[in-house]
Write an enzyme that holds these catalytic residues in place. Structure first.
Site: not given
Ligand code: XMP
Length: 187
Positions: A51, A106, A109, A138, A166, A172
């Site tokens: 990402g 990217d 979350d 987020k 994605d 992407r």
């Molecule tokens: P975490 O939850 O570990 O997330 O902080 C990091 C990775 O999870 C994917 N991610 C998303 N991908 N839309 C996406 O396409 C989203 O809303 C989303 N939220 C988390 C992403 O790969 C990121 O690196």
């Protein structure tokens, strides 16, 4: 990308959150900030694949300093849900001993990905420092605390795609960030 393909992909979006122009502008100012912060320092920028690839490609061209580039490949998402596990796809970590590191992703979350990688770097390598840059942050309660030092934009608690992000491996290459229409998400 052809105009037709771009239109087809964009028709699947319910809303655009950030246009290509907004993303370009924000990355330009983030690059200027990083250029000021790391002037004269040994800097390695490490992107989290897949990402972070587009963000990295655009951001490093706005950092006007000598730097090294590396990557780590991990996954933690299935469809629109975090699995709660961070899988490293490689056993060897980048060589960051004696260097300042900016870890790029990217989106921040749940925080699990950036937390797991920062922790492994701190435990298994000897960097001078580790900072985090994300294009999106987020607004959710994090499962793991992560301090993001450089943040492009804040987003609400919804699944976003485009500009490296994605859904099941697709979208992407849309040059903007948006929210998919419900009909394109399998429940
Ligand atoms: P975490 O939850 O570990 O997330 O902080 C990091 C990775 O999870 C994917 N991610 C998303 N991908 N839309 C996406 O396409 C989203 O809303 C989303 N939220 C988390 C992403 O790969 C990121 O690196």
């Amino acid at each position: 990308m052809s105009d037709l393909l771009e239109q087809r992909l964009q028709q699947r979006l319910d809303r655009v959150l950030f246009s290509k122009e907004q993303i370009d502008q924000r990355i330009e100012s983030m690059g200027a900030e990083i250029t000021r912060d790391y002037s004269g320092q040994p800097l390695t920028v490490i992107t989290i694949l897949q990402g972070g690839a587009l963000f990295m490609a655009d951001l490093i061209r706005e950092i006007h300093l000598p730097l090294k580039l590396d990557s780590v490949s991990v996954s933690s998402y299935e469809g629109t849900e975090s699995t709660g596990r961070v899988n490293f796809h490689q056993s060897k970590l980048p060589d960051i001993d004696g260097r300042h590191v900016i870890l790029l992703d990217d989106i921040l979350d749940t925080g699990r990905t950036l937390s797991a990688i920062s922790q492994r770097f701190a435990e298994e390598c000897s960097p001078l420092s580790i900072k985090v840059a994300v294009l999106l942050s987020k607004q959710v309660d994090r499962a793991e605390h992560v301090d993001a030092d450089y943040v492009g934009f804040e987003v609400g608690n919804e699944f976003v795609v485009g500009y490296g992000l994605d859904y099941n491996g697709e979208y992407r290459n849309i040059p903007l960030i948006g929210v998919l229409k419900d009909e394109y998400i399998q429940s």
